[in-house]
Scaffold this motif. Structure first.
Motif, PDB file in Angstrom:
ATOM      1  N   ARG A 161     -29.488   1.313  -5.787  1.00  0.00           N
ATOM      2  CA  ARG A 161     -29.559   1.946  -4.464  1.00  0.00           C
ATOM      3  C   ARG A 161     -28.637   1.253  -3.450  1.00  0.00           C
ATOM      4  O   ARG A 161     -29.025   0.967  -2.316  1.00  0.00           O
ATOM      5  N   LEU A 162     -27.412   0.994  -3.880  1.00  0.00           N
ATOM      6  CA  LEU A 162     -26.408   0.386  -3.025  1.00  0.00           C
ATOM      7  C   LEU A 162     -25.343   1.437  -2.692  1.00  0.00           C
ATOM      8  O   LEU A 162     -25.231   2.459  -3.355  1.00  0.00           O
ATOM      9  N   ASP A 163     -24.541   1.157  -1.668  1.00  0.00           N
ATOM     10  CA  ASP A 163     -23.489   2.086  -1.260  1.00  0.00           C
ATOM     11  C   ASP A 163     -22.385   2.113  -2.324  1.00  0.00           C
ATOM     12  O   ASP A 163     -21.772   1.085  -2.619  1.00  0.00           O
ATOM     13  N   SER A 164     -22.151   3.295  -2.895  1.00  0.00           N
ATOM     14  CA  SER A 164     -21.141   3.420  -3.943  1.00  0.00           C
ATOM     15  C   SER A 164     -19.832   4.022  -3.422  1.00  0.00           C
ATOM     16  O   SER A 164     -18.900   4.234  -4.196  1.00  0.00           O
ATOM     17  N   ALA A 165     -19.755   4.291  -2.112  1.00  0.00           N
ATOM     18  CA  ALA A 165     -18.575   4.956  -1.551  1.00  0.00           C
ATOM     19  C   ALA A 165     -17.317   4.116  -1.720  1.00  0.00           C
ATOM     20  O   ALA A 165     -16.254   4.637  -2.077  1.00  0.00           O
ATOM     21  N   ARG A 166     -17.416   2.808  -1.459  1.00  0.00           N
ATOM     22  CA  ARG A 166     -16.243   1.941  -1.585  1.00  0.00           C
ATOM     23  C   ARG A 166     -15.758   1.891  -3.027  1.00  0.00           C
ATOM     24  O   ARG A 166     -14.567   2.048  -3.301  1.00  0.00           O
ATOM     25  N   ALA A 167     -16.680   1.674  -3.953  1.00  0.00           N
ATOM     26  CA  ALA A 167     -16.312   1.639  -5.369  1.00  0.00           C
ATOM     27  C   ALA A 167     -15.744   2.981  -5.810  1.00  0.00           C
ATOM     28  O   ALA A 167     -14.771   3.038  -6.572  1.00  0.00           O
ATOM     29  N   GLY A 168     -16.335   4.077  -5.307  1.00  0.00           N
ATOM     30  CA  GLY A 168     -15.844   5.407  -5.647  1.00  0.00           C
ATOM     31  C   GLY A 168     -14.421   5.626  -5.178  1.00  0.00           C
ATOM     32  O   GLY A 168     -13.585   6.168  -5.919  1.00  0.00           O
ATOM     33  N   SER A 169     -14.118   5.196  -3.953  1.00  0.00           N
ATOM     34  CA  SER A 169     -12.750   5.324  -3.427  1.00  0.00           C
ATOM     35  C   SER A 169     -11.769   4.509  -4.253  1.00  0.00           C
ATOM     36  O   SER A 169     -10.630   4.934  -4.509  1.00  0.00           O
ATOM     37  N   MET A 170     -12.209   3.325  -4.687  1.00  0.00           N
ATOM     38  CA  MET A 170     -11.341   2.472  -5.510  1.00  0.00           C
ATOM     39  C   MET A 170     -11.028   3.133  -6.843  1.00  0.00           C
ATOM     40  O   MET A 170      -9.886   3.098  -7.318  1.00  0.00           O
ATOM     41  N   VAL A 171     -12.044   3.757  -7.450  1.00  0.00           N
ATOM     42  CA  VAL A 171     -11.838   4.417  -8.748  1.00  0.00           C
ATOM     43  C   VAL A 171     -10.932   5.632  -8.587  1.00  0.00           C
ATOM     44  O   VAL A 171     -10.031   5.856  -9.414  1.00  0.00           O
ATOM     45  N   ILE A 172     -11.141   6.434  -7.543  1.00  0.00           N
ATOM     46  CA  ILE A 172     -10.316   7.625  -7.314  1.00  0.00           C
ATOM     47  C   ILE A 172      -8.855   7.231  -7.119  1.00  0.00           C
ATOM     48  O   ILE A 172      -7.950   7.805  -7.746  1.00  0.00           O
ATOM     49  N   ALA A 173      -8.611   6.236  -6.246  1.00  0.00           N
ATOM     50  CA  ALA A 173      -7.233   5.804  -5.969  1.00  0.00           C
ATOM     51  C   ALA A 173      -6.579   5.209  -7.213  1.00  0.00           C
ATOM     52  O   ALA A 173      -5.423   5.518  -7.530  1.00  0.00           O
ATOM     53  N   SER A 174      -7.315   4.371  -7.923  1.00  0.00           N
ATOM     54  CA  SER A 174      -6.774   3.739  -9.121  1.00  0.00           C
ATOM     55  C   SER A 174      -6.451   4.772 -10.197  1.00  0.00           C
ATOM     56  O   SER A 174      -5.395   4.708 -10.850  1.00  0.00           O
TER      57      SER A 174
END
Length: 316
Positions: A285-298
């Motif tokens: 239950r942590l914020d996944s938005a930052r990790a999601g943006s990193m995966v999309i950009a990568s």
């Protein structure tokens, strides 16, 4: 021709990835609740594929994978630790958040992108290195992330992280099917017992779906993430798509290995960021938005970096 080989390696991968993304974006599949798809890939299809690949390899072939395990293990661990301590020191984020970001950047998407890329470039033999690489990341850095996440959860509850909780986090990490399957397959291979043809055929039936469904799942997961481009996402993309493979080249200089194994290690290190960080964030239950943006950009940028890597490493 070289351009045709690169297209054959990359286009099918990103086609299925975009198919999953579109299915999630247009709500053909529920991109907010992907537990069933995730279980199919991570608990059944991928473990079956990885076990069959590693268990079918001879003892000699498996021993030859030791340098690959060391190179990728060291590379992933160095990237993980560098990002973790930078995030903690510069961005002042929590242990849990820093570890999730570090896992995302350090652990490539071997299941979703690595497996189809390797099988396209080097054929069915590419499954074994992917399994070994997955085992290296799962054994070395996944437990670290789970421990940090457990520590964060304990702190949120106002508790101290006990030794028992640390051991529980490690046990959870190493007993996941996607970790156990290649590890057991490696032991099976080292025992020099050949896998029965009937068992191989049975595992292949479910395992053959692993690469395609993993890519589709990756796309569906990414479709649910909000994309925010900032300097951290740019830095993460550079770290995963450029620094990680270059670091693998440096590590190879210290660990002797054959030329073909070195090419495989570099290509696997060039695979874009993985989605384990997103899944762990959802679980805790942590914020996944930052990790999601990193995966999309990568993943998007890897269209360029993977094409360059394949052209340089596998020119024929």
């Amino acid at each position: 021709m070289m351009s045709n080989a690169i297209l054959m390696a990359l286009v099918p991968v990103f086609f299925v990835l975009l198919l999953g993304y579109a299915a999630g974006k247009f709500h053909i599949v529920d991109n907010l609740h992907v537990d069933a798809l995730n279980a199919l890939v991570m608990d059944f299809a991928l473990p079956a594929s990885l076990f069959a690949a590693t268990a079918s390899a001879s003892r000699r072939e498996m021993i030859e994978q030791v340098p690959l395990f060391l190179v990728l293990g060291v590379t992933m661990l160095l990237v993980y630790l560098a990002w973790y301590f930078t995030a903690r020191g510069v961005s002042k984020v929590s242990r849990s958040e820093a570890s999730l970001q570090a896992l995302t950047i350090g652990f490539p998407n071997l299941a979703g992108v690595g497996l189809p890329i390797m099988t396209s470039v080097v054929g069915p033999a590419g499954t074994v290195p992917v399994a070994v690489a997955l085992a290296a990341g799962s054994i070395l850095i996944s437990p670290l992330t789970l421990i940090m996440a457990e520590m964060g959860a304990a702190k949120a509850r106002g508790e101290q992280m006990a030794v028992r909780q640390v051991l529980t986090a490690i046990r959870r990490a190493i007993t996941k099917p996607v970790v156990l399957a290649p590890a057991l397959g490696i032991l099976f291979s080292l025992s020099d017992v050949s896998l029965d043809a009937l068992a191989r055929a049975s595992l292949a039936l479910i395992g053959s779906s692993a690469a395609g469904v993993a890519l589709f799942l990756t796309g569906a997961i990414l479709s649910a993430q909000s994309f925010r481009l900032d300097w951290k996402v740019v830095a993460a993309t550079v770290a995963s798509d450029i620094v990680r493979p270059l670091l693998a080249v440096a590590v190879i200089c210290l660990i002797p290995m054959t030329k073909d194994a070195a090419k495989t290690a570099i290509l696997l290190a060039a695979i874009p960021s993985g989605f384990f960080g997103i899944l762990f964030a959802v679980n805790y239950r942590l914020d996944s938005a930052r990790a999601g943006s990193m995966v999309i950009a990568s993943t998007g940028f890897s269209v360029v970096t993977l094409a360059i890597a394949i052209a340089l490493l596998f020119p024929h």
